[in-house]
Design an enzyme around this catalytic site. Structure first.
Site, PDB file in Angstrom:
ATOM      1  N   SER A   1       8.540   9.235  -4.124  1.00 19.94           N
ATOM      2  CA  SER A   1       7.095   9.332  -4.255  1.00 19.94           C
ATOM      3  C   SER A   1       6.697   8.901  -5.653  1.00 19.94           C
ATOM      4  O   SER A   1       7.542   8.539  -6.474  1.00 19.94           O
ATOM      5  CB  SER A   1       6.620  10.759  -3.986  1.00 19.94           C
ATOM      6  N   LYS A   2       5.409   8.949  -5.882  1.00 20.36           N
ATOM      7  CA  LYS A   2       4.837   8.500  -7.137  1.00 20.36           C
ATOM      8  C   LYS A   2       5.483   9.145  -8.373  1.00 20.36           C
ATOM      9  O   LYS A   2       5.639   8.516  -9.409  1.00 20.36           O
ATOM     10  CB  LYS A   2       3.358   8.884  -7.069  1.00 20.36           C
ATOM     11  N   ARG A   3       5.858  10.424  -8.212  1.00 21.29           N
ATOM     12  CA  ARG A   3       6.363  11.078  -9.417  1.00 21.29           C
ATOM     13  C   ARG A   3       7.729  10.542  -9.852  1.00 21.29           C
ATOM     14  O   ARG A   3       8.225  10.874 -10.918  1.00 21.29           O
ATOM     15  CB  ARG A   3       6.353  12.599  -9.239  1.00 21.29           C
TER      16      ARG A   3
ATOM     17  N   GLU B   1       2.934  -2.259  -9.322  1.00 21.05           N
ATOM     18  CA  GLU B   1       3.292  -1.461 -10.495  1.00 21.05           C
ATOM     19  C   GLU B   1       4.596  -1.964 -11.132  1.00 21.05           C
ATOM     20  O   GLU B   1       4.731  -1.963 -12.349  1.00 21.05           O
ATOM     21  CB  GLU B   1       3.407   0.020 -10.119  1.00 21.05           C
TER      22      GLU B   1
END
Ligand code: GLU
Length: 472
Positions: free
Chosen positions: A232-234, A242
């Site tokens: 995930s993003k974290r 990105e």
């Protein structure tokens, strides 16, 4: 082999989607087959034009091309309706107003693992008739066979009462019409596969697909972060954009993503795209979750940067900065030879394209002194050292790297100090910061006038009190 990549344009292309795209692309190129791009845009609210464009742009950046498409699933609605009508006419499907509650009641009456069979009605959602006998077997190259006994399967809903078809129906018909032979996608789609196979079976019973074989399925393992939790993003950069903006090279990203669930079999980690194409097979895809670890990608990216030829790297740096950094206008107007030289002296020190400008941007224009750097290195001793450096460099007849090195090393020896007591004040004076490429190379690149000018500016800025003899 006819493969497809079928993203839903509900957001950016994430690492998982990029891996699915890459594996399909590698298989198509390995086998000399075709890759079909299908945009699954039937969720009208979330499938925006911008999202479609983002996905196409991400694929282009990754240099993953396709042979057919993009086919927009929404544009195939008339075809979906046509097949749906034919299934209804032939009795392979029926309308039923049964709700989820009705299904529950049915199961209470017939047994929890008894597949729901509805009554045919005039109106209502459309359900596919699951054959009473036999089983649907999902043959998955990675996971082996999974058998679904028909008696346990509910008649699946394939269209709403208004005739709009559901996802599993559209996918199956699109795959059939496109002659897809291999469906390679994320593990999260595994549970859809029996439904899609049932749709395909019914469509083939109508004579659609001209004797086409069932596609071969391959469901790719889940992606985890380094902590073993679902990616995930974290865990850092999550989308292809990105990664691009973080300064990774497309070829390094391809190389790294190829290793998420696949291995060449000999522990090779650095594989050019040509090698990936040559060696990629589904048989070597693992069923265990794969770990995306950005530190490994960084390492691999640094390796690609170090082995790239300098003019190519210069072009990449320029393209990167033009895209992401407004200050890079300075670079656009610079002498190309200077730019290339700045890249050359940075090449060993940067792991991403993003690291070039903070390291070497000082070459293209003077920078303000960072207060912390000035405080640490341009105090009384630093200023004293810098004065010595200035005097020595001003004497140099040949202002080249070798002469600069021997002069500065001579100063270190003469003053019996650690090298950094000389080099850091100089570095701060020239770059405003404590990091730069090698100091000898940096001085040589700036040239005598600019070097002395910046040293003087730093001396003026940091030592006016010393000049007037006033003590603070
Ligand atoms: N559209 C689906 C997704 O983006 C993929 C469907 C498929 O590959 O069958 O997750």
């Amino acid at each position: 082999m006819r493969l497809r990549f079928a993203p839903s344009p509900t957001g950016a292309l994430h690492i998982g989607g990029a891996r699915t795209a890459l594996f399909n692309w590698l298989l198509a190129r390995h086998s000399g087959g075709q890759l079909v791009l299908r945009i699954e845009d039937t969720d009208k609210e979330r499938s925006t034009k911008e999202n479609v464009e983002q996905i196409l742009e991400a694929l282009r950046w990754l240099e993953l091309d396709w042979d057919e498409g993009p086919i927009f699933q929404s544009e195939r609605a008339p075809r979906h309706e046509q097949v749906l009508e034919a299934l209804l006419d032939a009795g392979h499907a029926y309308r039923s107003s049964a709700t989820a509650d009705d299904v529950k009641v049915y199961k209470q009456r017939h047994g929890a693992d008894c597949g729901f069979r509805g009554e045919q009605e005039k109106e209502g959602a459309v359900r596919l008739r699951v054959p009473d006998e036999g089983a649907t077997v999902v043959h998955d190259v990675i996971r082996g066979d999974t058998r679904f006994e028909h008696v346990h399967l509910d008649d699946p809903v394939i269209a709403r009462a208004d005739g709009s078809v559901l996802y599993n129906f559209a996918v199956a018909i699109d795959d059939l019409d496109a002659g897809i032979t291999h469906v390679v996608r994320g593990e999260d789609h595994l549970s859809n596969t029996p439904k899609q196979l049932l749709v395909l079976g019914a469509a083939r019973a109508l004579g659609l697909g001209e004797g086409a074989q069932e596609p071969v399925y391959a469901h790719l393992p889940l992606l985890h972060g380094p902590d073993g939790k679902k990616l995930s993003k974290r865990h850092g950069a999550a989308s292809v954009q990105e990664l691009r903006d973080a300064g990774y090279l497309a070829e390094a990203v391809r190389n790294y993503i190829a290793l998420l669930g696949w291995g060449a079999g000999d522990d090779a980690t650095v594989l050019s795209t040509e090698e990936l194409i040559k060696r990629f097979t589904l048989e070597r895809v693992s069923r265990n979750p794969a770990r995306f670890d950005e530190t490994k990608l960084r390492w691999l990216n640094g390796l690609y940067i170090r082995t790239m030829n300098a003019s190519e790297l210069t072009a990449r740096v320029q393209a990167y900065l033009a895209l992401t950094d407004a200050r890079a206008a300075q670079l656009a107007g610079a002498d190309p030879a200077l730019t290339q030289r700045a890249v050359e002296i940075s090449q060993e020190k940067i792991a991403t394209l993003a690291e070039f400008w903070p390291l070497a941007g000082f070459v293209f224009g003077e920078r303000l002194l960072k207060p912390a750097a000035a405080e640490r290195w341009l105090g009384v001793e630093g200023i004293e050292a810098l004065r010595g450096v200035r005097a020595a460099l001003a004497e140099l007849a040949e202002f080249d790297q070798v002469a600069i090195a021997s002069t500065l090393e001579g100063l270190v020896e003469q003053r019996a100090v650690k090298p950094r007591e000389i080099y850091q004040p100089l570095r701060v004076a020239l770059t405003g910061t404590t990091i730069s490429p090698g100091i000898f190379e940096s001085v040589a690149l700036l040239g005598p006038e600019e070097t002395l000018r910046r040293i003087d500016a730093a001396l003026n800025h940091c030592a006016p009190a010393a000049d007037t003899g006033v003590e603070s």
